[in-house]
Design a protein around this motif. Structure first.
Motif, PDB file in Angstrom:
ATOM      1  N   VAL A 116       0.848  -1.187   0.000  1.00  0.00           N
ATOM      2  CA  VAL A 116       0.000   0.000   0.000  1.00  0.00           C
ATOM      3  C   VAL A 116       0.884   1.238   0.000  1.00  0.00           C
ATOM      4  O   VAL A 116       1.962   1.250   0.576  1.00  0.00           O
ATOM      5  CB  VAL A 116      -0.960   0.029   1.218  1.00  0.00           C
ATOM      6  CG1 VAL A 116      -1.983  -1.086   1.123  1.00  0.00           C
ATOM      7  CG2 VAL A 116      -0.209  -0.046   2.516  1.00  0.00           C
ATOM      8  N   ARG A 117       0.417   2.251  -0.658  1.00  0.00           N
ATOM      9  CA  ARG A 117       1.164   3.501  -0.739  1.00  0.00           C
ATOM     10  C   ARG A 117       0.791   4.382   0.456  1.00  0.00           C
ATOM     11  O   ARG A 117      -0.377   4.570   0.772  1.00  0.00           O
ATOM     12  CB  ARG A 117       0.832   4.208  -2.048  1.00  0.00           C
ATOM     13  CG  ARG A 117       1.659   5.434  -2.299  1.00  0.00           C
ATOM     14  CD  ARG A 117       1.492   5.873  -3.763  1.00  0.00           C
ATOM     15  NE  ARG A 117       2.316   6.992  -4.055  1.00  0.00           N
ATOM     16  CZ  ARG A 117       3.609   6.930  -4.352  1.00  0.00           C
ATOM     17  NH1 ARG A 117       4.202   5.759  -4.390  1.00  0.00           N
ATOM     18  NH2 ARG A 117       4.304   8.005  -4.621  1.00  0.00           N
ATOM     19  N   THR A 118       1.821   4.909   1.120  1.00  0.00           N
ATOM     20  CA  THR A 118       1.610   5.773   2.273  1.00  0.00           C
ATOM     21  C   THR A 118       2.444   7.037   2.094  1.00  0.00           C
ATOM     22  O   THR A 118       3.625   6.965   1.770  1.00  0.00           O
ATOM     23  CB  THR A 118       2.034   5.056   3.570  1.00  0.00           C
ATOM     24  OG1 THR A 118       1.266   3.865   3.698  1.00  0.00           O
ATOM     25  CG2 THR A 118       1.806   5.916   4.776  1.00  0.00           C
ATOM     26  N   ASN A 168      16.782   3.588   0.636  1.00  0.00           N
ATOM     27  CA  ASN A 168      15.431   3.245   0.213  1.00  0.00           C
ATOM     28  C   ASN A 168      14.517   3.590   1.388  1.00  0.00           C
ATOM     29  O   ASN A 168      14.493   2.885   2.398  1.00  0.00           O
ATOM     30  CB  ASN A 168      15.356   1.755  -0.137  1.00  0.00           C
ATOM     31  CG  ASN A 168      13.985   1.320  -0.561  1.00  0.00           C
ATOM     32  OD1 ASN A 168      12.978   1.850  -0.119  1.00  0.00           O
ATOM     33  ND2 ASN A 168      13.945   0.319  -1.424  1.00  0.00           N
ATOM     34  N   LEU A 169      13.780   4.685   1.267  1.00  0.00           N
ATOM     35  CA  LEU A 169      12.964   5.157   2.385  1.00  0.00           C
ATOM     36  C   LEU A 169      11.853   4.176   2.761  1.00  0.00           C
ATOM     37  O   LEU A 169      11.544   4.010   3.944  1.00  0.00           O
ATOM     38  CB  LEU A 169      12.385   6.535   2.084  1.00  0.00           C
ATOM     39  CG  LEU A 169      13.407   7.669   1.987  1.00  0.00           C
ATOM     40  CD1 LEU A 169      12.713   8.984   1.656  1.00  0.00           C
ATOM     41  CD2 LEU A 169      14.213   7.801   3.262  1.00  0.00           C
ATOM     42  N   SER A 170      11.262   3.520   1.784  1.00  0.00           N
ATOM     43  CA  SER A 170      10.195   2.554   2.086  1.00  0.00           C
ATOM     44  C   SER A 170      10.741   1.404   2.920  1.00  0.00           C
ATOM     45  O   SER A 170      10.149   1.012   3.927  1.00  0.00           O
ATOM     46  CB  SER A 170       9.580   2.013   0.795  1.00  0.00           C
ATOM     47  OG  SER A 170       8.863   3.017   0.140  1.00  0.00           O
ATOM     48  N   LEU A 204      11.662   2.642   6.458  1.00  0.00           N
ATOM     49  CA  LEU A 204      10.471   2.843   7.279  1.00  0.00           C
ATOM     50  C   LEU A 204       9.883   1.504   7.724  1.00  0.00           C
ATOM     51  O   LEU A 204       9.506   1.340   8.887  1.00  0.00           O
ATOM     52  CB  LEU A 204       9.426   3.658   6.523  1.00  0.00           C
ATOM     53  CG  LEU A 204       8.108   3.908   7.246  1.00  0.00           C
ATOM     54  CD1 LEU A 204       8.339   4.630   8.576  1.00  0.00           C
ATOM     55  CD2 LEU A 204       7.166   4.703   6.371  1.00  0.00           C
ATOM     56  N   GLN A 205       9.831   0.530   6.823  1.00  0.00           N
ATOM     57  CA  GLN A 205       9.324  -0.799   7.187  1.00  0.00           C
ATOM     58  C   GLN A 205      10.170  -1.404   8.308  1.00  0.00           C
ATOM     59  O   GLN A 205       9.632  -1.918   9.303  1.00  0.00           O
ATOM     60  CB  GLN A 205       9.359  -1.736   5.988  1.00  0.00           C
ATOM     61  CG  GLN A 205       8.306  -1.462   4.950  1.00  0.00           C
ATOM     62  CD  GLN A 205       8.454  -2.405   3.765  1.00  0.00           C
ATOM     63  OE1 GLN A 205       8.579  -3.613   3.952  1.00  0.00           O
ATOM     64  NE2 GLN A 205       8.443  -1.858   2.570  1.00  0.00           N
TER      65      GLN A 205
END
Length: 94
Positions: free
Chosen positions: A57-59, A77-79, A82-83
């Motif tokens: 999902v895009r946040t 890689n920010l995603s 964050l994960q």
């Protein structure tokens, strides 16, 4: 929540549990292989869905400009970062 008895949250059919007293083990698919037995099975569908739900999902995240620029410069890689941070902070695992 389920829409009605016998349906999961997506409206798909879910088999109803069998009454254990009505099960004839002599008609099971493995009867010819040896002894047959009946076993209770308890399934936590919510836990199963949580572990199997890999839908991305895009946040939208708001960062200070200087932090975003530094992360870009570092090739982060920010995603993924964050994960990893959320998993670590909440103490959960996949």
């Amino acid at each position: 929540m389920f829409k009605k008895k016998g349906e999961n949250k997506n409206g798909e059919s879910v088999p109803m549990a069998s009454n254990i007293e009505n099960i004839d083990i002599t008609k099971g698919m493995f009867t010819e292989d040896g002894k047959s037995f009946i076993s209770y099975v308890d399934v936590d569908f919510n836990e199963y869905r949580r572990k199997m739900d890999n839908k991305v999902v895009r946040t939208n995240v708001t960062l200070p400009n200087w932090l975003k620029q530094k992360a870009d410069k570092e090739g982060m890689n920010l995603s993924k970062t964050l994960q990893e941070a959320l998993i670590s902070k909440m103490g959960v695992s996949r």
